[in-house]
Motif scaffolding. Sequence first.
Motif, short mmCIF file in Angstrom:
data_model
loop_
_atom_site.label_atom_id
_atom_site.label_comp_id
_atom_site.label_asym_id
_atom_site.label_seq_id
_atom_site.Cartn_x
_atom_site.Cartn_y
_atom_site.Cartn_z
N HIS A 277 0.84 -1.21 0.00
CA HIS A 277 0.00 0.00 0.00
C HIS A 277 0.87 1.25 0.00
O HIS A 277 1.88 1.32 0.71
N GLY A 278 0.46 2.25 -0.78
CA GLY A 278 1.22 3.49 -0.86
C GLY A 278 1.40 4.20 0.47
O GLY A 278 2.39 4.89 0.69
N GLY A 279 0.46 3.99 1.37
CA GLY A 279 0.58 4.58 2.70
C GLY A 279 1.73 4.00 3.50
O GLY A 279 2.31 4.68 4.35
N VAL A 280 2.09 2.75 3.19
CA VAL A 280 3.23 2.13 3.88
C VAL A 280 4.53 2.75 3.40
O VAL A 280 5.44 3.02 4.19
N HIS A 281 4.61 2.98 2.07
CA HIS A 281 5.80 3.67 1.54
C HIS A 281 5.99 5.01 2.27
O HIS A 281 7.09 5.36 2.68
N ALA A 282 4.88 5.76 2.38
CA ALA A 282 4.95 7.09 2.99
C ALA A 282 5.35 6.99 4.47
O ALA A 282 6.18 7.76 4.95
N THR A 283 4.77 6.02 5.16
CA THR A 283 5.10 5.82 6.57
C THR A 283 6.58 5.48 6.75
O THR A 283 7.25 6.02 7.63
N MET A 284 7.09 4.61 5.88
CA MET A 284 8.49 4.17 5.99
C MET A 284 9.45 5.30 5.66
O MET A 284 10.46 5.49 6.34
N LEU A 285 9.11 6.07 4.63
CA LEU A 285 9.99 7.18 4.27
C LEU A 285 10.02 8.23 5.39
O LEU A 285 11.09 8.71 5.77
N ASP A 286 8.84 8.54 5.91
CA ASP A 286 8.78 9.52 7.01
C ASP A 286 9.62 9.04 8.19
O ASP A 286 10.37 9.82 8.79
N LEU A 287 9.51 7.77 8.47
CA LEU A 287 10.23 7.20 9.62
C LEU A 287 11.74 7.26 9.42
O LEU A 287 12.48 7.69 10.31
N VAL A 288 12.20 6.86 8.24
CA VAL A 288 13.65 6.80 8.03
C VAL A 288 14.26 8.21 7.96
O VAL A 288 15.39 8.43 8.42
N LEU A 289 13.49 9.17 7.45
CA LEU A 289 13.99 10.55 7.44
C LEU A 289 14.05 11.09 8.87
O LEU A 289 15.04 11.73 9.26
N GLY A 290 13.00 10.83 9.65
CA GLY A 290 13.00 11.26 11.05
C GLY A 290 14.13 10.61 11.83
O GLY A 290 14.76 11.26 12.68
N MET A 291 14.42 9.35 11.52
CA MET A 291 15.52 8.66 12.21
C MET A 291 16.88 9.25 11.82
O MET A 291 17.76 9.41 12.67
N ALA A 292 17.04 9.55 10.53
CA ALA A 292 18.31 10.15 10.08
C ALA A 292 18.53 11.49 10.78
O ALA A 292 19.65 11.81 11.20
N ILE A 293 17.45 12.26 10.91
CA ILE A 293 17.57 13.58 11.54
C ILE A 293 17.84 13.44 13.04
O ILE A 293 18.75 14.07 13.59
N ARG A 294 17.09 12.58 13.69
CA ARG A 294 17.25 12.45 15.15
C ARG A 294 18.57 11.79 15.53
O ARG A 294 19.14 12.09 16.58
N SER A 295 19.07 10.89 14.67
CA SER A 295 20.37 10.27 14.97
C SER A 295 21.49 11.31 14.92
O SER A 295 22.51 11.16 15.58
N THR A 296 21.28 12.35 14.14
CA THR A 296 22.28 13.40 14.00
C THR A 296 22.10 14.50 15.04
O THR A 296 23.07 14.93 15.68
N THR A 297 20.86 14.96 15.21
CA THR A 297 20.61 16.13 16.07
C THR A 297 20.35 15.75 17.52
O THR A 297 20.46 16.62 18.40
N LYS A 298 19.93 14.50 17.77
CA LYS A 298 19.51 14.02 19.12
C LYS A 298 18.36 14.87 19.65
O LYS A 298 18.16 14.98 20.86
N THR A 299 17.63 15.47 18.75
CA THR A 299 16.52 16.36 19.12
C THR A 299 15.23 15.84 18.49
O THR A 299 15.25 15.41 17.33
N ARG A 300 14.15 15.88 19.25
CA ARG A 300 12.86 15.45 18.69
C ARG A 300 12.48 16.35 17.52
O ARG A 300 12.86 17.52 17.47
N CYS A 301 11.72 15.78 16.58
CA CYS A 301 11.30 16.57 15.44
C CYS A 301 9.89 16.17 15.02
O CYS A 301 9.42 15.10 15.38
N THR A 302 9.25 17.05 14.29
CA THR A 302 7.92 16.75 13.77
C THR A 302 7.90 17.04 12.27
O THR A 302 8.55 17.97 11.80
N THR A 303 7.17 16.21 11.54
CA THR A 303 7.13 16.35 10.08
C THR A 303 6.22 17.50 9.68
O THR A 303 5.10 17.60 10.17
#
Lengths: 126, 133
Positions: free
Chosen positions: B50-76
């Motif tokens: 389902h296309g919603g799964v693609h979107a969920t996974m992309l959002d998650l991996v981008l949020g993880m890349a950002i938080r692994s670098t900044t150690k700061t919570r973020c919102t899309t």
Amino acid sequence: MQDHSAFFDHIGYKKHVDKKSRVTLDLPVKSEVVNEDGTLSPGLFSTMLDIVIGSTVNEEFKSPASTINLNTTYFDLSNKGPYRAYASITHQAEKVITGEGIVEDCFGEMAAKGIGTFKLLSESKQ
Amino acid sequence: MKTIEDVRESFEASPFFSHIGFEIMRFEEGDVLLKLPIHEKLHNVNGTLHGGVHATMLDLVLGMAIRSTTKTRCTTMNLNLNYLAPVAGGEITATGRILKQGYRIVTAEGELYDQEGSMLAKGIGTFKLIRDE
């Protein structure tokens, strides 16, 4: 055409199509779709918009469709469910259809808005 | 300041993360690999993911890349995803990276791949860092 997918059931969406073929999609928020901090995953709203815009395309053109692009802007990810989404067709260029949709929270405030581009599929390609 | 392990654990503790079935394969600063075994419960009416799964996974991996670098919570704030090919089974992976980081706004891009290495989707997201001050 099949009414809805396995993923649709997995998340718990509810779809309604009225006599004028207008589609609304409801999301009663279950505990398993809430993040640890109590917020909602943006993917829930993207999924909702993908389904409601796609279903609106299906109803309008009586054809299955495949998503090419989905662009979602999120306004509020705090849990204010249940949510309702609806959509409209913006543009058609032969088999390429563009639609837009809105997700509203339980207060009627906009939680997310999206625009999607879909390609109409021939039945044989399903 | 949270450690990278704290950040990883916060993702894995999310009920939605496990409800979909994501697995973190690599979680280092700015270098994240996310895996998803495709089950039928993730299928659309065409019998593909389902296309919603693609979107969920992309959002998650981008949020993880950002938080692994900044150690700061973020919102899309925004996510724009191009769907390139369908996939019905096997495992898919996702990676993401920061394109531009400001004090509060971060833009990142990422891709989803099937197990043969073919790109399934590519997207770009804009996120707001949630700073305490």
